[in-house]
Write an enzyme that holds these catalytic residues in place. Sequence first.
Site, PDB file in Angstrom:
ATOM      1  N   ARG A   2       0.854  -1.196   0.000  1.00 21.37           N
ATOM      2  CA  ARG A   2       0.000   0.000   0.000  1.00 21.37           C
ATOM      3  C   ARG A   2       0.885   1.239   0.000  1.00 21.37           C
ATOM      4  O   ARG A   2       1.803   1.341   0.817  1.00 21.37           O
ATOM      5  CB  ARG A   2      -0.882  -0.005   1.259  1.00 21.37           C
ATOM      6  CG  ARG A   2      -1.929   1.091   1.277  1.00 21.37           C
ATOM      7  CD  ARG A   2      -2.670   1.155   2.591  1.00 21.37           C
ATOM      8  NE  ARG A   2      -1.983   2.010   3.551  1.00 21.37           N
ATOM      9  CZ  ARG A   2      -2.552   2.517   4.656  1.00 21.37           C
ATOM     10  NH1 ARG A   2      -3.816   2.230   4.946  1.00 21.37           N
ATOM     11  NH2 ARG A   2      -1.870   3.278   5.477  1.00 21.37           N
ATOM     12  N   TYR A  53      -2.621  12.788   5.200  1.00 19.84           N
ATOM     13  CA  TYR A  53      -2.704  11.355   5.462  1.00 19.84           C
ATOM     14  C   TYR A  53      -1.397  10.587   5.266  1.00 19.84           C
ATOM     15  O   TYR A  53      -0.702  10.778   4.290  1.00 19.84           O
ATOM     16  CB  TYR A  53      -3.774  10.725   4.572  1.00 19.84           C
ATOM     17  CG  TYR A  53      -3.994   9.279   4.887  1.00 19.84           C
ATOM     18  CD1 TYR A  53      -4.144   8.879   6.202  1.00 19.84           C
ATOM     19  CD2 TYR A  53      -4.019   8.318   3.893  1.00 19.84           C
ATOM     20  CE1 TYR A  53      -4.323   7.554   6.521  1.00 19.84           C
ATOM     21  CE2 TYR A  53      -4.208   7.005   4.195  1.00 19.84           C
ATOM     22  CZ  TYR A  53      -4.359   6.621   5.517  1.00 19.84           C
ATOM     23  OH  TYR A  53      -4.532   5.305   5.819  1.00 19.84           O
ATOM     24  N   ASP A  90      -5.181   3.827   0.221  1.00 24.09           N
ATOM     25  CA  ASP A  90      -6.317   4.093   1.109  1.00 24.09           C
ATOM     26  C   ASP A  90      -6.679   5.576   1.028  1.00 24.09           C
ATOM     27  O   ASP A  90      -5.854   6.429   1.341  1.00 24.09           O
ATOM     28  CB  ASP A  90      -5.909   3.714   2.546  1.00 24.09           C
ATOM     29  CG  ASP A  90      -7.081   3.680   3.506  1.00 24.09           C
ATOM     30  OD1 ASP A  90      -8.141   4.228   3.175  1.00 24.09           O
ATOM     31  OD2 ASP A  90      -6.913   3.098   4.602  1.00 24.09           O
ATOM     32  N   HIS A 136      -9.224   6.917   2.675  1.00 23.74           N
ATOM     33  CA  HIS A 136      -9.675   7.280   4.027  1.00 23.74           C
ATOM     34  C   HIS A 136     -10.872   8.224   4.013  1.00 23.74           C
ATOM     35  O   HIS A 136     -10.922   9.210   4.764  1.00 23.74           O
ATOM     36  CB  HIS A 136      -8.508   7.904   4.808  1.00 23.74           C
ATOM     37  CG  HIS A 136      -8.282   7.226   6.116  1.00 23.74           C
ATOM     38  ND1 HIS A 136      -8.499   7.853   7.315  1.00 23.74           N
ATOM     39  CD2 HIS A 136      -7.864   5.988   6.412  1.00 23.74           C
ATOM     40  CE1 HIS A 136      -8.223   7.027   8.294  1.00 23.74           C
ATOM     41  NE2 HIS A 136      -7.828   5.877   7.780  1.00 23.74           N
ATOM     42  N   GLU A 159      -9.092   1.883  -1.446  1.00 23.15           N
ATOM     43  CA  GLU A 159      -9.861   1.630  -0.233  1.00 23.15           C
ATOM     44  C   GLU A 159     -10.562   2.889   0.267  1.00 23.15           C
ATOM     45  O   GLU A 159      -9.994   3.986   0.191  1.00 23.15           O
ATOM     46  CB  GLU A 159      -8.891   1.121   0.850  1.00 23.15           C
ATOM     47  CG  GLU A 159      -9.567   0.888   2.189  1.00 23.15           C
ATOM     48  CD  GLU A 159      -8.571   0.592   3.297  1.00 23.15           C
ATOM     49  OE1 GLU A 159      -7.379   0.366   3.009  1.00 23.15           O
ATOM     50  OE2 GLU A 159      -9.003   0.596   4.461  1.00 23.15           O
ATOM     51  N   GLU A 212     -13.482  -1.472   6.926  1.00 19.12           N
ATOM     52  CA  GLU A 212     -12.784  -1.541   8.223  1.00 19.12           C
ATOM     53  C   GLU A 212     -13.614  -0.978   9.369  1.00 19.12           C
ATOM     54  O   GLU A 212     -13.403  -1.366  10.512  1.00 19.12           O
ATOM     55  CB  GLU A 212     -11.418  -0.852   8.145  1.00 19.12           C
ATOM     56  CG  GLU A 212     -11.474   0.640   7.980  1.00 19.12           C
ATOM     57  CD  GLU A 212     -10.094   1.282   7.836  1.00 19.12           C
ATOM     58  OE1 GLU A 212      -9.217   0.679   7.205  1.00 19.12           O
ATOM     59  OE2 GLU A 212      -9.908   2.389   8.361  1.00 19.12           O
ATOM     60  N   ARG A 257     -13.304  -5.337   3.912  1.00 19.44           N
ATOM     61  CA  ARG A 257     -12.215  -5.129   4.867  1.00 19.44           C
ATOM     62  C   ARG A 257     -12.646  -5.322   6.319  1.00 19.44           C
ATOM     63  O   ARG A 257     -11.968  -4.874   7.236  1.00 19.44           O
ATOM     64  CB  ARG A 257     -11.667  -3.710   4.683  1.00 19.44           C
ATOM     65  CG  ARG A 257     -11.273  -3.401   3.261  1.00 19.44           C
ATOM     66  CD  ARG A 257      -9.787  -3.371   3.074  1.00 19.44           C
ATOM     67  NE  ARG A 257      -9.151  -2.506   4.019  1.00 19.44           N
ATOM     68  CZ  ARG A 257      -8.141  -2.879   4.830  1.00 19.44           C
ATOM     69  NH1 ARG A 257      -7.678  -4.099   4.800  1.00 19.44           N
ATOM     70  NH2 ARG A 257      -7.608  -2.000   5.656  1.00 19.44           N
ATOM     71  N   GLU A 289      -3.961  -7.155   5.444  1.00 20.50           N
ATOM     72  CA  GLU A 289      -3.112  -6.000   5.779  1.00 20.50           C
ATOM     73  C   GLU A 289      -2.192  -6.393   6.943  1.00 20.50           C
ATOM     74  O   GLU A 289      -2.631  -6.983   7.923  1.00 20.50           O
ATOM     75  CB  GLU A 289      -3.986  -4.809   6.181  1.00 20.50           C
ATOM     76  CG  GLU A 289      -3.199  -3.541   6.446  1.00 20.50           C
ATOM     77  CD  GLU A 289      -4.107  -2.357   6.815  1.00 20.50           C
ATOM     78  OE1 GLU A 289      -5.213  -2.589   7.335  1.00 20.50           O
ATOM     79  OE2 GLU A 289      -3.692  -1.208   6.571  1.00 20.50           O
ATOM     80  N   TRP A 329     -11.368  12.426   8.639  1.00 22.89           N
ATOM     81  CA  TRP A 329      -9.910  12.205   8.723  1.00 22.89           C
ATOM     82  C   TRP A 329      -9.545  10.943   7.967  1.00 22.89           C
ATOM     83  O   TRP A 329     -10.085   9.908   8.122  1.00 22.89           O
ATOM     84  CB  TRP A 329      -9.444  12.081  10.178  1.00 22.89           C
ATOM     85  CG  TRP A 329      -8.011  11.656  10.213  1.00 22.89           C
ATOM     86  CD1 TRP A 329      -6.928  12.394   9.872  1.00 22.89           C
ATOM     87  CD2 TRP A 329      -7.496  10.368  10.567  1.00 22.89           C
ATOM     88  NE1 TRP A 329      -5.772  11.666   9.994  1.00 22.89           N
ATOM     89  CE2 TRP A 329      -6.098  10.403  10.413  1.00 22.89           C
ATOM     90  CE3 TRP A 329      -8.091   9.171  10.986  1.00 22.89           C
ATOM     91  CZ2 TRP A 329      -5.274   9.309  10.672  1.00 22.89           C
ATOM     92  CZ3 TRP A 329      -7.283   8.087  11.245  1.00 22.89           C
ATOM     93  CH2 TRP A 329      -5.888   8.165  11.082  1.00 22.89           C
TER      94      TRP A 329
HETATM   95  O1  EZ4 Z   1      -6.734   4.724  10.041  1.00 19.32           O
HETATM   96  O2  EZ4 Z   1      -7.183   1.787  11.965  1.00 19.32           O
HETATM   97  O3  EZ4 Z   1      -6.406   0.728   6.387  1.00 19.32           O
HETATM   98  N1  EZ4 Z   1      -6.135   1.158   7.433  1.00 19.32           N
HETATM   99  C1  EZ4 Z   1      -6.597   2.273   8.032  1.00 19.32           C
HETATM  100  C2  EZ4 Z   1      -6.192   2.463   9.466  1.00 19.32           C
HETATM  101  C3  EZ4 Z   1      -7.102   3.402  10.256  1.00 19.32           C
HETATM  102  C4  EZ4 Z   1      -6.998   3.141  11.726  1.00 19.32           C
HETATM  103  C5  EZ4 Z   1      -8.000   3.971  12.522  1.00 19.32           C
HETATM  104  O4  EZ4 Z   1      -7.926   3.632  13.871  1.00 19.32           O
HETATM  105  O5  EZ4 Z   1      -7.322   3.029   7.442  1.00 19.32           O
HETATM  106  O6  EZ4 Z   1      -4.868   2.864   9.505  1.00 19.32           O
HETATM  107 CO    CO Z   2      -8.160   1.910   5.811  1.00 20.38          CO
END
Ligand code: EZ4
Ligand code: CO
Length: 405
Positions: free
Chosen positions: A147, A159, A212, A214, A238, A264, A285, A341, A405
Amino acid sequence: MKIKDIKIFLNSVSRNFLTIKIWTDEGIYGLGDGTLNGREMAVVSYLEEHIVPCLIGKDPSQIEDIWQYLYKGAYWRKGPVTMTAIGAIDMALWDIKGKVAGLPVYQLLGGKSRKGVTVYGHANGGSIDEVMVNLGNMIKEGYKVVRLQSKLPDTKGSYGTLEGKKNYYELQSDRPLPPELEWNTTKYMNFVPELFKRARAEYGNEIRLCHDVHNRLTPIEAARLGKILEPYDLLFLEDMVPADNQDTYKIIRQHTTTPLAIGEIFNTIWDTKGLIENQLIDYCRMAVSHGGGITPLVKVANFASLYHVRMAPHGAPDLSPISSMAHMHFDLWAPNFAVQEFIGFGTPEMNTVFKFDLKLVDGLLYLTDAPGLGIDFDEEAASNYPYKRSYLPVNRLEDGTMWGW
Ligand code: EZ4
Ligand code: CO
């Protein structure tokens, strides 16, 4: 056999981890991970006050019934606090069942579907140059999937980084209040394609890459990013957009063939339902801890398999090694497992507390045949690392607007 006692440990071992230990009257115990990053105490009190008293005296072999009891019996279903607490209990019960049977948990699930677990590691960095060096090292170490995340130039701790501390922001346990970071979508959209262009130019097309987002884009921006990145052949993008409204993924899907991953922060199979049955995602995930345990994750995997969706469980540093080991068993079994992961074997501090045996060879993790989950927890060593309140960062646009975030 009866459940005699359930102990709860909240320790900051490099970062906060919540561990539970279920003791049976026959001297066997099981371990579970109930870590919920930034909201740990809520899970502690949910367990202590609302779950533990109900389980004392129950038969620990009745995993399904206990899961249903905790889920349906609470009346108040779902939610990350509830499901993480249930997840910790469920993992510990599978650990006990394996120890009683003298078998690793993957055998109880149906046996191995593969020889080892393909992992993806993180190549992070403060610049594209730095990410390229880290990626090169990981390829040399044998990783098949990596990643890539890089700090955006000229932005405040975007990030992948947090000010001077570039790697593994989740490992930090010194944030008694949430730090505030800044986000700029335009800069990001202009920058990310460069990151993948460089990776392909320097390391070729064989290494599998992912990224990712996010949850920082709108659906149409996500659609555009997926399209722009198509030439770089990502394994997946992701969390492009939060899936509170699962229909938003239809917008992304109709514009791009870049595979999509999400899950996640999902905590029940219902969070996946529309995305999977409408074939809007490619990888799920969900994690054993935040998804309510091994028991429901098996159901999600079976459901996903009907739609060619493959499992890629979350493995960030804020899942404890107990979750990582539970994932190993799940990943070895799940016929539609894709990739796990993996952020490494833990800090030296963590290794004094969590004892397990994994080997990484050519990008695949291998497990021993130890019964149960195959992990131990040293309570005494853990007591050297008291809990410290700590938060994930929050994010704002440059004009101050609150963002994800
Ligand atoms: O930011 O688990 O793919 N992984 C992620 C993580 C999340 C954290 C948040 O607690 O996006 O690193
Ligand atoms: Co993630």
